[in-house]
Design a protein around this motif. Structure first.
Motif, mmCIF file in Angstrom:
data_model
loop_
_atom_site.group_PDB
_atom_site.id
_atom_site.type_symbol
_atom_site.label_atom_id
_atom_site.label_comp_id
_atom_site.label_asym_id
_atom_site.label_seq_id
_atom_site.Cartn_x
_atom_site.Cartn_y
_atom_site.Cartn_z
ATOM 1 N N ARG A 52 11.734 8.126 5.592
ATOM 2 C CA ARG A 52 11.285 8.999 6.438
ATOM 3 C C ARG A 52 9.610 9.154 6.525
ATOM 4 O O ARG A 52 9.154 9.284 7.698
ATOM 5 C CB ARG A 52 11.629 10.470 5.744
ATOM 6 C CG ARG A 52 12.979 11.027 6.154
ATOM 7 C CD ARG A 52 13.217 12.310 5.583
ATOM 8 N NE ARG A 52 13.013 12.541 4.041
ATOM 9 C CZ ARG A 52 13.774 12.389 3.284
ATOM 10 N NH1 ARG A 52 14.858 11.716 3.277
ATOM 11 N NH2 ARG A 52 13.330 12.453 1.994
ATOM 12 N N MET A 53 8.933 8.737 5.592
ATOM 13 C CA MET A 53 7.509 8.643 5.550
ATOM 14 C C MET A 53 6.972 7.582 6.703
ATOM 15 O O MET A 53 6.202 7.856 7.325
ATOM 16 C CB MET A 53 7.036 7.938 4.216
ATOM 17 C CG MET A 53 5.610 8.180 4.007
ATOM 18 S SD MET A 53 5.214 7.543 2.247
ATOM 19 C CE MET A 53 6.243 8.290 1.229
ATOM 20 N N HIS A 54 7.829 6.505 6.708
ATOM 21 C CA HIS A 54 7.560 5.543 7.830
ATOM 22 C C HIS A 54 8.128 5.714 9.295
ATOM 23 O O HIS A 54 8.064 5.021 10.035
ATOM 24 C CB HIS A 54 7.725 4.156 7.433
ATOM 25 C CG HIS A 54 6.786 3.756 6.086
ATOM 26 N ND1 HIS A 54 5.590 3.286 6.486
ATOM 27 C CD2 HIS A 54 6.982 3.955 4.847
ATOM 28 C CE1 HIS A 54 5.091 2.980 5.024
ATOM 29 N NE2 HIS A 54 5.787 3.152 4.183
ATOM 30 N N GLY A 55 8.930 6.938 9.251
ATOM 31 C CA GLY A 55 9.492 7.076 10.637
ATOM 32 C C GLY A 55 10.404 6.647 10.868
ATOM 33 O O GLY A 55 10.985 6.411 12.181
ATOM 34 N N TYR A 56 11.402 5.928 9.987
ATOM 35 C CA TYR A 56 12.546 5.418 10.181
ATOM 36 C C TYR A 56 13.968 6.385 9.963
ATOM 37 O O TYR A 56 13.608 7.250 9.072
ATOM 38 C CB TYR A 56 12.933 4.069 9.234
ATOM 39 C CG TYR A 56 11.964 2.985 9.833
ATOM 40 C CD1 TYR A 56 12.667 2.129 10.594
ATOM 41 C CD2 TYR A 56 10.611 2.974 9.299
ATOM 42 C CE1 TYR A 56 11.772 0.997 11.058
ATOM 43 C CE2 TYR A 56 9.976 2.022 9.926
ATOM 44 C CZ TYR A 56 10.450 0.966 10.687
ATOM 45 O OH TYR A 56 9.648 0.042 11.276
ATOM 46 N N VAL A 135 3.228 7.738 -2.069
ATOM 47 C CA VAL A 135 3.216 9.042 -1.694
ATOM 48 C C VAL A 135 2.386 9.218 -0.293
ATOM 49 O O VAL A 135 1.165 8.813 -0.462
ATOM 50 C CB VAL A 135 2.601 10.040 -2.579
ATOM 51 C CG1 VAL A 135 2.571 11.444 -2.189
ATOM 52 C CG2 VAL A 135 3.742 9.905 -3.760
ATOM 53 N N GLY A 136 2.695 10.070 0.726
ATOM 54 C CA GLY A 136 1.761 10.438 1.774
ATOM 55 C C GLY A 136 0.767 11.148 1.318
ATOM 56 O O GLY A 136 0.879 12.267 0.611
ATOM 57 N N ILE A 137 -0.429 10.849 1.853
ATOM 58 C CA ILE A 137 -1.883 11.754 1.466
ATOM 59 C C ILE A 137 -2.580 11.898 2.647
ATOM 60 O O ILE A 137 -3.854 12.146 2.575
ATOM 61 C CB ILE A 137 -2.577 10.706 0.270
ATOM 62 C CG1 ILE A 137 -3.042 9.552 0.646
ATOM 63 C CG2 ILE A 137 -1.907 10.908 -1.028
ATOM 64 C CD1 ILE A 137 -4.104 8.893 -0.169
ATOM 65 N N THR A 138 -2.006 11.938 3.813
ATOM 66 C CA THR A 138 -2.878 12.035 5.217
ATOM 67 C C THR A 138 -3.351 13.265 5.214
ATOM 68 O O THR A 138 -4.544 13.412 5.596
ATOM 69 C CB THR A 138 -1.726 11.692 6.429
ATOM 70 O OG1 THR A 138 -1.104 10.489 6.250
ATOM 71 C CG2 THR A 138 -2.334 11.695 7.568
ATOM 72 N N ARG A 139 -2.754 14.412 4.894
ATOM 73 C CA ARG A 139 -3.399 15.760 4.922
ATOM 74 C C ARG A 139 -4.401 15.964 3.997
ATOM 75 O O ARG A 139 -5.563 16.293 4.454
ATOM 76 C CB ARG A 139 -2.463 16.739 4.654
ATOM 77 C CG ARG A 139 -2.840 18.050 4.514
ATOM 78 C CD ARG A 139 -2.978 18.601 6.200
ATOM 79 N NE ARG A 139 -3.579 19.773 6.032
ATOM 80 C CZ ARG A 139 -4.817 20.159 6.676
ATOM 81 N NH1 ARG A 139 -5.276 19.307 7.559
ATOM 82 N NH2 ARG A 139 -5.336 21.535 6.661
ATOM 83 N N ARG A 140 -4.361 15.192 2.817
ATOM 84 C CA ARG A 140 -5.406 15.332 1.950
ATOM 85 C C ARG A 140 -6.695 14.447 2.532
ATOM 86 O O ARG A 140 -7.893 14.834 2.587
ATOM 87 C CB ARG A 140 -5.282 14.457 0.484
ATOM 88 C CG ARG A 140 -6.203 14.702 -0.507
ATOM 89 C CD ARG A 140 -6.171 13.979 -1.924
ATOM 90 N NE ARG A 140 -6.712 12.631 -1.481
ATOM 91 C CZ ARG A 140 -6.306 11.424 -2.261
ATOM 92 N NH1 ARG A 140 -5.453 11.682 -3.232
ATOM 93 N NH2 ARG A 140 -6.778 10.337 -1.925
#
Length: 195
Positions: A52-56, A135-140
């Motif tokens: 999901r994190m990678h859009g699959y 872990v996704g940290i884009t928002r941070r």
């Protein structure tokens, strides 16, 4: 084989199956992305969170794309040296924590992630795979960038004013001084703040 042996074997098999189901559920439902990759960059295992994190659409779709699909996980990294760096560190140190990298999603969008990983070696000390989490940290990262921009605007504002501007802490030590005050003291900001 007597009846006690059969009962004991059946109990052991039932316990093994329950254990496998428990760990499968943990893997499938984890919030963090979990992966196993080869040193060559092929995906061995991925959980749904990583996909999901990678859009699959599914973990299987992700694994297929980066194993039998011919693509290498090296293609995921915006800076291809990032994979080289974290795998080298794992090979040399055994593991690494908190490695930040920008990666591509399936739709070619970019996200920031932080990774923890360890190398798994054979009896000769050769790396046979990497086990890790992501872990996704884009928002941070976006918040950090906005904070830096805000600080820069603030710094520009206080340095351009014709008044002396400063801020002191509870011990009456300088925390912030503007350019006019630095010029008055004829010192750099770090000298004033440290003093």
């Amino acid at each position: 084989m007597n009846m006690d042996d059969i009962t004991e074997s059946m109990h052991a098999l039932r316990m093994l199956k329950e254990s496998e189901l428990k760990y499968r559920a943990l893997f499938e439902n984890a919030i963090e992305g979990i992966f196993q990759t080869t040193p060559e960059g092929k995906c061995i295992t991925a959980n749904p969170a990583l996909a999901r994190m990678h859009g699959y659409d599914s973990a299987q779709d992700f694994v297929t794309t980066f194993s039998v699909g011919g693509k290498s996980l090296k293609e995921i990294y915006v800076n291809p040296e990032d994979r080289v760096n974290w795998t080298r560190f794992c090979d040399e140190q055994g593991s690494m924590e908190g490695f930040e990298a920008q990666v591509y999603r399936k739709d070619k969008g970019k996200i920031w992630v932080t990774m923890n990983a360890r190398s798994v070696k054979d009896e000769h000390g050769n790396t046979i795979r990497y086990d890790g989490t992501m872990v996704g940290i884009t928002r941070r990262k976006e918040v950090e960038a906005a904070l830096r921009a805000s600080e820069e605007r603030y710094r520009t504002f206080i340095d351009s004013t014709s008044d002396a501007v400063f801020l002191k802490d509870e011990q009456l030590r300088y925390v912030i001084v503007n350019r006019l005050l630095r010029n008055f003291f004829q010192k750099e900001e770090k000298e004033i703040i440290a003093g």
